[in-house]
Design an enzyme around this catalytic site. Structure first.
Site, mmCIF file in Angstrom:
data_model
loop_
_atom_site.group_PDB
_atom_site.id
_atom_site.type_symbol
_atom_site.label_atom_id
_atom_site.label_comp_id
_atom_site.label_asym_id
_atom_site.label_seq_id
_atom_site.Cartn_x
_atom_site.Cartn_y
_atom_site.Cartn_z
ATOM 1 N N SER A 211 0.942 -1.280 -0.046
ATOM 2 C CA SER A 211 0.227 -0.205 -0.114
ATOM 3 C C SER A 211 0.939 1.350 0.040
ATOM 4 C CB SER A 211 -0.951 -0.006 1.281
ATOM 5 O OG SER A 211 -1.489 -1.322 1.359
HETATM 6 N N1 SAH Z 1 -0.173 -5.045 4.253
HETATM 7 C C1 SAH Z 1 0.450 -5.618 2.992
HETATM 8 C C2 SAH Z 1 -0.243 -5.136 1.714
HETATM 9 C C3 SAH Z 1 -1.132 -6.114 1.383
HETATM 10 S S1 SAH Z 1 -2.224 -6.069 -0.162
HETATM 11 C C4 SAH Z 1 1.814 -5.007 2.866
HETATM 12 O O1 SAH Z 1 2.312 -4.236 3.707
HETATM 13 O O2 SAH Z 1 2.613 -5.137 1.912
HETATM 14 C C5 SAH Z 1 -3.430 -7.095 0.544
HETATM 15 C C6 SAH Z 1 -2.864 -8.461 0.632
HETATM 16 O O3 SAH Z 1 -3.885 -9.259 1.152
HETATM 17 C C7 SAH Z 1 -2.509 -9.417 -0.475
HETATM 18 O O4 SAH Z 1 -1.076 -9.918 -0.304
HETATM 19 C C8 SAH Z 1 -3.601 -10.535 -0.561
HETATM 20 O O5 SAH Z 1 -2.932 -11.694 -0.981
HETATM 21 C C9 SAH Z 1 -3.932 -10.757 0.798
HETATM 22 N N2 SAH Z 1 -5.081 -11.339 1.083
HETATM 23 C C10 SAH Z 1 -6.422 -11.210 0.437
HETATM 24 N N3 SAH Z 1 -7.273 -11.939 0.994
HETATM 25 C C11 SAH Z 1 -6.856 -12.474 2.017
HETATM 26 C C12 SAH Z 1 -7.190 -13.549 2.904
HETATM 27 N N4 SAH Z 1 -8.632 -14.044 2.922
HETATM 28 N N5 SAH Z 1 -6.426 -13.800 3.851
HETATM 29 C C13 SAH Z 1 -5.360 -13.377 3.939
HETATM 30 N N6 SAH Z 1 -4.773 -12.576 3.029
HETATM 31 C C14 SAH Z 1 -5.297 -12.137 2.205
#
Ligand code: SAH
Length: 227
Positions: free
Chosen positions: A66
């Site tokens: 993000s």
């Molecule tokens: N916080 C992260 C950015 C995350 S982007 C950082 O600092 O880099 C959102 C992430 O959520 C993605 O990697 C995606 O694969 C994950 N995601 C989506 N659905 C999910 C779920 N049900 N459980 C765990 N992760 C999930």
């Protein structure tokens, strides 16, 4: 430039001043954490030159790390304290998990894409965040083994506040999550007070979809919004 300061440190300081402080991020603990965690280590090598740009960046598997401001805004709203146990849903690159590792006592960060979880765990281990645990699983159902949590932060857009996450929130605990579908999402904070959930709406935002049992299914994400 001060001795030993590299170009990433300079870019990190500039990011904190020009993207965070100037836009109203005031929480000194959040600002210090963002001055400390080397964001460039959490992005693919080909993206390192852009690590401190004012935007989200691709991290592979169709996912993103993000925008720094969005991370800071959500962390400021979360208000994690040094004694807290925190759950992050959507660990992605592990960047926000590392920041949480500086802000709280213990962090459980769940990622649904196994390859991302593996890469995040490797960086977290290399940087020595012993209090951050990366788990490859569906975080839309929370992570029951370490529940309850004082704080829960969701880094992917949920159709609505996932019930299991609300159940795993400790009394007095707080959850921050983007809620909505493609094209319309809002940051929502939910606090558990005497067993009741009190919600507040924050700024608009754009996140990738939450998948898994309480997330968006492919077809729904293409279409409307349930919030
Ligand atoms: N916080 C992260 C950015 C995350 S982007 C950082 O600092 O880099 C959102 C992430 O959520 C993605 O990697 C995606 O694969 C994950 N995601 C989506 N659905 C999910 C779920 N049900 N459980 C765990 N992760 C999930």
């Amino acid at each position: 430039m001060p001795a030993g300061e590299d170009r990433f440190e300079r870019a990190r300081k500039a990011m904190v001043e020009h993207q965070l402080r100037s836009r109203g991020i005031r929480d000194e603990r959040v600002l210090t954490a963002m001055l400390t965690v080397p964001r460039e280590q959490f992005v693919p090598v080909c993206q390192q030159a852009y690590a401190y740009d004012d935007r989200a960046l691709p991290i592979g598997h169709g996912q993103t790390i993000s925008q720094p401001y969005m991370v800071a805004f959500m962390l400021q709203w979360l208000a994690a304290e040094p004694s807290h146990r925190v759950l992050e849903v959507g660990a992605g690159s592990g960047y926000q998990a590392a920041l949480l590792g500086q802000l709280a006592q213990d962090v459980y960060a769940v990622e649904i894409v196994p390859a991302l979880a593996e890469a995040a765990a490797a960086v977290i281990a290399r940087l020595g965040y012993a209090n951050v645990h990366i788990i490859a699983a569906d975080g839309s159902v929370g992570y029951p083994p370490a529940a309850p949590y004082d704080r829960i932060i969701v880094a992917a857009a949920a159709p609505e506040l996932p019930g299991p996450l609300m159940d795993q929130l400790a009394e007095g605990g707080r959850l921050v999550a983007p809620v909505g579908g493609r094209g319309f999402q809002e940051c929502v904070a939910a606090t558990k007070q005497n067993g009741e959930i009190v919600t507040e709406r924050g700024i608009g935002c754009t996140f990738v979809p939450l998948r898994g049992r309480h997330g968006w299914q492919d077809n729904d994400w293409q279409g409307g919004v349930r919030w």
